[in-house]
Design a protein around this motif. Structure first.
Motif, PDB file in Angstrom:
ATOM      1  N   ASP A  52       0.847  -1.186   0.000  1.00  0.00           N
ATOM      2  CA  ASP A  52       0.000   0.000   0.000  1.00  0.00           C
ATOM      3  C   ASP A  52       0.890   1.247   0.000  1.00  0.00           C
ATOM      4  OD1 ASP A  52      -1.702   2.157   0.577  1.00  0.00           O
ATOM      5  OD2 ASP A  52      -2.934   0.985   1.954  1.00  0.00           O
ATOM      6  N   VAL A  53       1.074   1.813  -1.174  1.00  0.00           N
ATOM      7  CA  VAL A  53       2.019   2.909  -1.376  1.00  0.00           C
ATOM      8  C   VAL A  53       1.695   4.105  -0.485  1.00  0.00           C
ATOM      9  CG1 VAL A  53       2.890   4.574  -3.071  1.00  0.00           C
ATOM     10  CG2 VAL A  53       2.566   2.171  -3.724  1.00  0.00           C
ATOM     11  N   LEU A  54       0.442   4.517  -0.447  1.00  0.00           N
ATOM     12  CA  LEU A  54       0.091   5.718   0.305  1.00  0.00           C
ATOM     13  C   LEU A  54       0.164   5.494   1.818  1.00  0.00           C
ATOM     14  CD1 LEU A  54      -2.720   7.263  -1.902  1.00  0.00           C
ATOM     15  CD2 LEU A  54      -0.249   7.657  -1.958  1.00  0.00           C
ATOM     16  N   ALA A  55      -0.120   4.297   2.280  1.00  0.00           N
ATOM     17  CA  ALA A  55       0.015   4.007   3.712  1.00  0.00           C
ATOM     18  C   ALA A  55       1.484   4.078   4.136  1.00  0.00           C
ATOM     19  CB  ALA A  55      -0.572   2.637   4.045  1.00  0.00           C
ATOM     20  N   VAL A  56       2.350   3.528   3.311  1.00  0.00           N
ATOM     21  CA  VAL A  56       3.780   3.576   3.621  1.00  0.00           C
ATOM     22  C   VAL A  56       4.292   5.012   3.528  1.00  0.00           C
ATOM     23  CG1 VAL A  56       6.084   2.782   2.921  1.00  0.00           C
ATOM     24  CG2 VAL A  56       4.156   1.183   2.913  1.00  0.00           C
ATOM     25  N   ALA A  57       3.851   5.755   2.508  1.00  0.00           N
ATOM     26  CA  ALA A  57       4.261   7.153   2.358  1.00  0.00           C
ATOM     27  C   ALA A  57       3.782   8.008   3.532  1.00  0.00           C
ATOM     28  CB  ALA A  57       3.746   7.716   1.034  1.00  0.00           C
ATOM     29  N   GLN A  58       2.619   7.677   4.067  1.00  0.00           N
ATOM     30  CA  GLN A  58       2.082   8.389   5.241  1.00  0.00           C
ATOM     31  C   GLN A  58       3.041   8.257   6.429  1.00  0.00           C
ATOM     32  OE1 GLN A  58      -1.452   9.444   5.273  1.00  0.00           O
ATOM     33  NE2 GLN A  58      -1.371  10.279   7.320  1.00  0.00           N
ATOM     34  N   VAL A  59       3.435   7.036   6.716  1.00  0.00           N
ATOM     35  CA  VAL A  59       4.348   6.793   7.835  1.00  0.00           C
ATOM     36  C   VAL A  59       5.716   7.411   7.543  1.00  0.00           C
ATOM     37  CG1 VAL A  59       5.523   4.996   9.172  1.00  0.00           C
ATOM     38  CG2 VAL A  59       3.110   4.728   8.586  1.00  0.00           C
ATOM     39  N   ALA A  60       6.186   7.271   6.318  1.00  0.00           N
ATOM     40  CA  ALA A  60       7.492   7.840   5.953  1.00  0.00           C
ATOM     41  C   ALA A  60       7.497   9.359   6.102  1.00  0.00           C
ATOM     42  CB  ALA A  60       7.847   7.452   4.521  1.00  0.00           C
ATOM     43  N   GLY A  61       6.407  10.019   5.709  1.00  0.00           N
ATOM     44  CA  GLY A  61       6.320  11.469   5.851  1.00  0.00           C
ATOM     45  C   GLY A  61       6.377  11.901   7.306  1.00  0.00           C
ATOM     46  N   ILE A  62       5.695  11.163   8.171  1.00  0.00           N
ATOM     47  CA  ILE A  62       5.729  11.463   9.604  1.00  0.00           C
ATOM     48  C   ILE A  62       7.155  11.274  10.133  1.00  0.00           C
ATOM     49  CG2 ILE A  62       4.945  10.688  11.885  1.00  0.00           C
ATOM     50  CD1 ILE A  62       2.222   9.989  10.440  1.00  0.00           C
ATOM     51  N   MET A  63       7.780  10.187   9.740  1.00  0.00           N
ATOM     52  CA  MET A  63       9.165   9.952  10.161  1.00  0.00           C
ATOM     53  C   MET A  63      10.089  11.042   9.636  1.00  0.00           C
ATOM     54  SD  MET A  63       9.384   5.811   9.692  1.00  0.00           S
ATOM     55  CE  MET A  63      11.118   5.720  10.109  1.00  0.00           C
ATOM     56  N   GLY A  64       9.856  11.477   8.397  1.00  0.00           N
ATOM     57  CA  GLY A  64      10.669  12.544   7.820  1.00  0.00           C
ATOM     58  C   GLY A  64      10.566  13.832   8.612  1.00  0.00           C
TER      59      GLY A  64
END
Length: 161
Positions: A52-64
């Motif tokens: 799930d690209v957007l779910a992973v990107a969501q977490v990555a953005g928060i981590m960023g």
């Protein structure tokens, strides 16, 4: 104009924010990743092999957002109260619009954290889709709003917030 990140000898320095008042601060940043229609359809329909690209990107953005001070040399390590990312699939332009809102109560703003969140989310989308689309373009990353602090409110002209 005085540059705050240079000392009297012209050398880089981290600005001392110790004397500033703590205020509620919010920053909103946006950006876009353009891709071919087949890629966009697979992302939208959850058909990418990596998940799930957007779910992973969501977490990555928060981590960023949380790691901004580790990668931007003059950024202060900030206690972040909250990070929220939203993704909008734009079928007409074959792109995904990314928005990040970062909140804190502190002595310095979270503009860089919001910009980092958008950037890392876009890079994560690219990473997860690059096997089928190396033509993707990350574009138009910008601060659209910031509140709090001595300089007050900023809203980018032409942006709805």
């Amino acid at each position: 104009m005085e540059f705050t990140h240079f000392n009297e000898n012209g050398k880089a320095r981290m600005v001392d924010v110790g004397g500033k008042d703590e205020t509620k601060r919010v920053a909103i940043a946006r950006g876009t990743i353009k891709m071919n229609k087949e890629t966009l359809n697979k992302v939208r329909d959850g058909q990418m092999k990596k998940g799930d690209v957007l779910a992973v990107a969501q977490v990555a953005g928060i981590m960023g957002a949380k790691k901004t001070s580790d990668i931007v040399p003059m950024c202060h390590n900030i206690l972040i109260n909250g990070v929220d990312l939203n993704f909008e699939i734009d079928e007409e332009n074959s792109s995904i619009n990314i928005e990040a809102e970062v909140r804190t109560t502190g002595k310095t703003g979270v503009e860089m954290e919001a910009l980092s969140a958008v950037s890392i989310a876009a890079l994560t989308i690219y990473d997860m889709c690059k096997a089928i689309d190396k033509e993707m373009v990350i574009d138009h990353i910008r601060l659209v709003k910031k509140t709090g602090g001595k300089s007050g409110e900023f809203i980018r002209k032409g942006e709805e917030v």
